[in-house]
Design a protein around this motif. Structure first.
Motif, PDB file in Angstrom:
ATOM      1  N   TYR A   5      21.538  24.868 -29.426  1.00 10.98           N
ATOM      2  CA  TYR A   5      22.230  24.365 -28.244  1.00 10.98           C
ATOM      3  C   TYR A   5      23.010  23.135 -28.672  1.00 10.98           C
ATOM      4  N   TYR A   6      24.231  23.012 -28.183  1.00 13.35           N
ATOM      5  CA  TYR A   6      25.054  21.862 -28.523  1.00 13.35           C
ATOM      6  C   TYR A   6      25.896  21.486 -27.313  1.00 13.35           C
ATOM      7  N   ALA A   7      25.940  20.210 -27.015  1.00 12.67           N
ATOM      8  CA  ALA A   7      26.782  19.675 -25.945  1.00 12.67           C
ATOM      9  C   ALA A   7      27.304  18.327 -26.423  1.00 12.67           C
ATOM     10  N   GLU A   8      28.134  17.713 -25.610  1.00 12.86           N
ATOM     11  CA  GLU A   8      28.745  16.443 -26.027  1.00 12.86           C
ATOM     12  C   GLU A   8      27.704  15.374 -26.351  1.00 12.86           C
ATOM     13  N   HIS A   9      26.585  15.359 -25.626  1.00 10.74           N
ATOM     14  CA  HIS A   9      25.600  14.302 -25.796  1.00 10.74           C
ATOM     15  C   HIS A   9      24.246  14.793 -26.301  1.00 10.74           C
ATOM     16  N   ALA A  10      24.163  16.043 -26.760  1.00 14.53           N
ATOM     17  CA  ALA A  10      22.864  16.551 -27.190  1.00 14.53           C
ATOM     18  C   ALA A  10      23.028  17.744 -28.114  1.00 14.53           C
ATOM     19  N   ALA A  11      22.053  17.912 -28.981  1.00 22.56           N
ATOM     20  CA  ALA A  11      22.000  19.096 -29.839  1.00 22.56           C
ATOM     21  C   ALA A  11      20.541  19.401 -30.154  1.00 22.56           C
ATOM     22  N   ARG A  21      13.595  22.499 -33.765  1.00 21.45           N
ATOM     23  CA  ARG A  21      12.780  21.649 -34.635  1.00 21.45           C
ATOM     24  C   ARG A  21      13.218  20.199 -34.532  1.00 21.45           C
ATOM     25  N   ILE A  22      14.485  19.976 -34.195  1.00 22.92           N
ATOM     26  CA  ILE A  22      15.007  18.629 -34.016  1.00 22.92           C
ATOM     27  C   ILE A  22      15.828  18.601 -32.735  1.00 22.92           C
ATOM     28  N   ALA A  23      15.597  17.583 -31.903  1.00 23.62           N
ATOM     29  CA  ALA A  23      16.398  17.362 -30.703  1.00 23.62           C
ATOM     30  C   ALA A  23      17.146  16.043 -30.878  1.00 23.62           C
ATOM     31  N   LEU A  24      18.454  16.095 -30.835  1.00 22.19           N
ATOM     32  CA  LEU A  24      19.289  14.905 -30.941  1.00 22.19           C
ATOM     33  C   LEU A  24      19.922  14.650 -29.582  1.00 22.19           C
ATOM     34  N   LEU A  25      19.699  13.460 -29.033  1.00 24.57           N
ATOM     35  CA  LEU A  25      20.174  13.150 -27.694  1.00 24.57           C
ATOM     36  C   LEU A  25      20.908  11.815 -27.666  1.00 24.57           C
ATOM     37  N   ARG A  26      21.947  11.759 -26.882  1.00 24.56           N
ATOM     38  CA  ARG A  26      22.589  10.484 -26.540  1.00 24.56           C
ATOM     39  C   ARG A  26      22.689  10.472 -25.030  1.00 24.56           C
ATOM     40  N   LEU A  27      21.701   9.879 -24.407  1.00 18.10           N
ATOM     41  CA  LEU A  27      21.627   9.865 -22.956  1.00 18.10           C
ATOM     42  C   LEU A  27      22.585   8.836 -22.379  1.00 18.10           C
ATOM     43  N   PRO A  28      23.083   9.066 -21.171  1.00 15.42           N
ATOM     44  CA  PRO A  28      23.969   8.092 -20.534  1.00 15.42           C
ATOM     45  C   PRO A  28      23.301   6.723 -20.455  1.00 15.42           C
ATOM     46  N   GLY A  29      24.049   5.700 -20.746  1.00 18.15           N
ATOM     47  CA  GLY A  29      23.522   4.340 -20.672  1.00 18.15           C
ATOM     48  C   GLY A  29      22.845   3.851 -21.931  1.00 18.15           C
TER      49      GLY A  29
END
Length: 76
Positions: A5-11, A21-29
Protein backbone atom coordinates in the motif's frame (compact mmCIF):
# COMPACT_ATOMS: atom_id res chain seq x y z
CA UNK A 1 10.78 -4.77 0.12
CA UNK A 2 7.70 -4.35 -2.01
CA UNK A 3 4.93 -1.85 -1.26
CA UNK A 4 1.55 -3.42 -0.58
CA UNK A 5 0.00 0.00 0.00
CA UNK A 6 1.33 3.44 -0.85
CA UNK A 7 -0.13 6.92 -0.39
CA UNK A 8 1.28 10.42 -0.10
CA UNK A 9 1.80 10.10 3.67
CA UNK A 10 2.11 6.34 4.23
CA UNK A 11 3.52 3.12 2.87
CA UNK A 12 3.26 -0.50 3.97
CA UNK A 13 6.09 -2.75 2.79
CA UNK A 14 6.62 -6.50 2.85
CA UNK A 15 9.15 -9.03 1.64
CA UNK A 16 6.97 -12.13 2.00
CA UNK A 17 3.32 -13.18 2.36
CA UNK A 18 2.63 -10.97 5.39
CA UNK A 19 0.35 -8.00 4.85
CA UNK A 20 3.25 -5.75 5.92
CA UNK A 21 6.62 -5.95 7.63
CA UNK A 22 7.31 -2.21 7.75
CA UNK A 23 4.81 0.64 8.10
CA UNK A 24 6.09 4.10 7.18
CA UNK A 25 3.82 6.97 8.20
CA UNK A 26 3.88 10.74 8.08
CA UNK A 27 0.80 11.77 9.97
CA UNK A 28 -0.66 15.28 9.67
CA UNK A 29 0.92 17.65 12.15
CA UNK A 30 4.16 15.71 12.56
CA UNK A 31 7.36 17.72 12.80
CA UNK A 32 10.92 17.12 11.73
CA UNK A 33 12.58 14.47 13.96
CA UNK A 34 13.49 16.60 16.98
CA UNK A 35 10.54 15.95 19.31
CA UNK A 36 10.13 12.17 19.39
CA UNK A 37 7.66 10.42 19.51
CA UNK A 38 5.71 13.22 17.83
CA UNK A 39 7.73 13.23 14.61
CA UNK A 40 7.82 11.37 11.32
CA UNK A 41 9.90 8.21 11.33
CA UNK A 42 9.80 4.49 11.93
CA UNK A 43 6.39 3.63 13.40
CA UNK A 44 6.99 0.12 14.70
CA UNK A 45 8.76 -3.15 14.14
CA UNK A 46 7.28 -6.62 14.55
CA UNK A 47 8.64 -10.13 14.70
CA UNK A 48 6.86 -13.44 14.19
CA UNK A 49 7.63 -16.70 15.96
CA UNK A 50 6.41 -20.20 15.23
CA UNK A 51 5.15 -20.68 18.76
CA UNK A 52 4.67 -18.90 22.07
CA UNK A 53 7.58 -20.95 23.47
CA UNK A 54 9.90 -19.54 20.76
CA UNK A 55 8.73 -16.01 21.59
CA UNK A 56 9.32 -16.58 25.31
CA UNK A 57 12.76 -18.10 24.68
CA UNK A 58 13.73 -15.03 22.67
CA UNK A 59 12.39 -12.70 25.35
CA UNK A 60 14.51 -14.45 27.98
CA UNK A 61 17.56 -14.35 25.68
CA UNK A 62 17.18 -10.61 25.12
CA UNK A 63 16.38 -9.92 28.78
CA UNK A 64 19.57 -11.73 29.80
CA UNK A 65 21.48 -9.39 27.45
CA UNK A 66 19.88 -6.39 29.15
CA UNK A 67 17.43 -5.70 26.32
CA UNK A 68 13.89 -5.22 27.62
CA UNK A 69 10.76 -3.64 26.12
CA UNK A 70 10.12 0.03 26.83
CA UNK A 71 7.37 2.45 25.99
CA UNK A 72 7.85 6.12 25.21
CA UNK A 73 4.11 6.79 25.16
CA UNK A 74 2.72 9.44 27.43
CA UNK A 75 -0.84 10.02 28.48
CA UNK A 76 -2.52 13.40 28.32
Amino acid sequence: MQPVYYAEHAAWLTNDEANHRIALLRLPGTKVPVDKPHTAGLHHTAFEYGSLDQWLDNYVRLRDLGITPTSTSTTA
